[in-house]
Structure formats: C-alpha cells, structure tokens
Design an enzyme around this catalytic site. Structure first.
Site, PDB file in Angstrom:
ATOM      1  N   ASN A  42       0.834  -1.199   0.000  1.00 29.26           N
ATOM      2  CA  ASN A  42       0.000   0.000   0.000  1.00 29.26           C
ATOM      3  C   ASN A  42       0.873   1.254   0.000  1.00 29.26           C
ATOM      4  OD1 ASN A  42       0.569  -0.899   2.731  1.00 29.26           O
ATOM      5  ND2 ASN A  42      -0.956   0.527   3.513  1.00 29.26           N
ATOM      6  N   ILE A  43       0.394   2.270  -0.714  1.00 26.19           N
ATOM      7  CA  ILE A  43       1.101   3.535  -0.857  1.00 26.19           C
ATOM      8  C   ILE A  43       0.135   4.646  -0.461  1.00 26.19           C
ATOM      9  CG2 ILE A  43       2.362   5.059  -2.423  1.00 26.19           C
ATOM     10  CD1 ILE A  43       3.668   2.272  -2.132  1.00 26.19           C
ATOM     11  N   GLU A  44       0.426   5.293   0.664  1.00 28.21           N
ATOM     12  CA  GLU A  44      -0.465   6.342   1.163  1.00 28.21           C
ATOM     13  C   GLU A  44      -0.162   7.695   0.530  1.00 28.21           C
ATOM     14  OE1 GLU A  44      -1.534   4.753   5.619  1.00 28.21           O
ATOM     15  OE2 GLU A  44      -0.125   6.405   5.445  1.00 28.21           O
ATOM     16  N   CYS A  53      -4.129   0.736  -2.378  1.00 27.05           N
ATOM     17  CA  CYS A  53      -4.001  -0.473  -1.555  1.00 27.05           C
ATOM     18  C   CYS A  53      -3.006  -1.453  -2.168  1.00 27.05           C
ATOM     19  CB  CYS A  53      -5.359  -1.149  -1.413  1.00 27.05           C
ATOM     20  SG  CYS A  53      -6.611  -0.124  -0.637  1.00 27.05           S
ATOM     21  N   GLU A  55      -3.307  -4.655  -2.817  1.00 27.76           N
ATOM     22  CA  GLU A  55      -3.884  -5.537  -3.827  1.00 27.76           C
ATOM     23  C   GLU A  55      -3.898  -4.864  -5.192  1.00 27.76           C
ATOM     24  OE1 GLU A  55      -5.043  -4.639  -0.801  1.00 27.76           O
ATOM     25  OE2 GLU A  55      -6.739  -5.904  -0.257  1.00 27.76           O
ATOM     26  N   CYS A  86     -10.678  -3.957   0.803  1.00 28.70           N
ATOM     27  CA  CYS A  86     -11.699  -2.914   0.742  1.00 28.70           C
ATOM     28  C   CYS A  86     -12.578  -3.138  -0.488  1.00 28.70           C
ATOM     29  CB  CYS A  86     -11.041  -1.534   0.698  1.00 28.70           C
ATOM     30  SG  CYS A  86     -10.285  -1.114  -0.884  1.00 28.70           S
ATOM     31  N   CYS A  89     -10.794  -2.661  -3.917  1.00 28.30           N
ATOM     32  CA  CYS A  89      -9.935  -3.792  -4.283  1.00 28.30           C
ATOM     33  C   CYS A  89     -10.765  -4.983  -4.747  1.00 28.30           C
ATOM     34  CB  CYS A  89      -9.037  -4.182  -3.116  1.00 28.30           C
ATOM     35  SG  CYS A  89      -7.724  -2.979  -2.821  1.00 28.30           S
TER      36      CYS A  89
END
EC number: 3.5.4.5
Length: 132
Positions: A42-44, A53, A55, A86, A89
């Site tokens: 995941n990359i915020e 996310c 996935e 989520c 995804c």
C-alpha cells in the site's frame, strides 16, 4: 507454490509500504500461471482518497507489465483477523481476475482465510454487464 509460501511473499511485500500517516502496512502477492510472483504494497497519500491499496498495486503492476495470468492472490496485514480487502480492491479483483481465483487473506499471527474472487464480491458489476 503453496498458499503458505504465497503468504510469506505478501509478508515480505509489506516492507515496501509507504505509510507515513497510518503506519498500517499491507502486502499483497500474486501467483502467476508460470509460477512467478508479483508483489505490491500500500502507498499512502496525504489526501487519503488517493492512497493505493496493496492488492491494487500488485494487480496494476502485473497488468502494466502485460501479465494477466493471475492464479492466486495473498494479502497480509498486522490485524486481529485475516485482513479483508476494501470494496475498491474487490471490484478491481472482479474486473482483472477470473471469478475462481483463490484469495488468501492473512495476518501476522498466521491466521489464513481462503476465499475466491467471486465470493469476495457476489454479484459484481463487470464488463459483461455493459454489453447488450
């Protein structure tokens, strides 16, 4: 590759997470038909809605490299129960993976839930719904 090995790949993928805000690392690993593995984390973003996310990172990475032969997906986070994907995804999985693709949801305690893409999103809206 068995599911435990794919889970280990997802655990390793967590290390690539960029999570300066939540500190919630998630890793995903895709098993491809030829036995290779594609990882994602995941990359915020400060604007949370732009966060990607694990996935989707893994799936978009695979597709951007012309790889569309996903056999199984593993997703792992440090959660009490196996981490659920989520809604976004789930929709992307329904679009990019066969309905019977195995999905292994896990946590760092070793709990694993096995499910399929179609079970994650029953009645998914797909490209077939757009055709007359």
């Amino acid at each position: 590759m068995d599911r435990q090995m794919l889970i280990k790949e997802a655990i390793q993928a967590r290390e690539g997470a960029y999570v300066p805000y939540s500190r919630f690392q998630v890793g995903a690993a895709l098993l491809m038909k030829d036995g290779s593995v594609i990882r994602g984390a995941n990359i915020e973003n400060a604007s949370y809605g732009l966060t990607n996310c694990a996935e989707r990172t893994a799936l978009f990475k695979a597709y951007s490299e012309g790889r569309r032969d996903v056999v199984a997906i593993a997703v792992v986070a440090d959660t009490k129960r196996p981490v659920p994907p989520c809604g976004a995804c789930r929709q992307v999985m329904a679009e990019l993976c066969p309905a019977d693709t195995k999905v292994y949801l896990g946590n760092l305690q070793g709990d694993i839930q096995e499910i399929t893409v179609s079970e994650l999103l029953p009645g998914a809206f797909t490209a077939e719904d757009m055709n007359d």
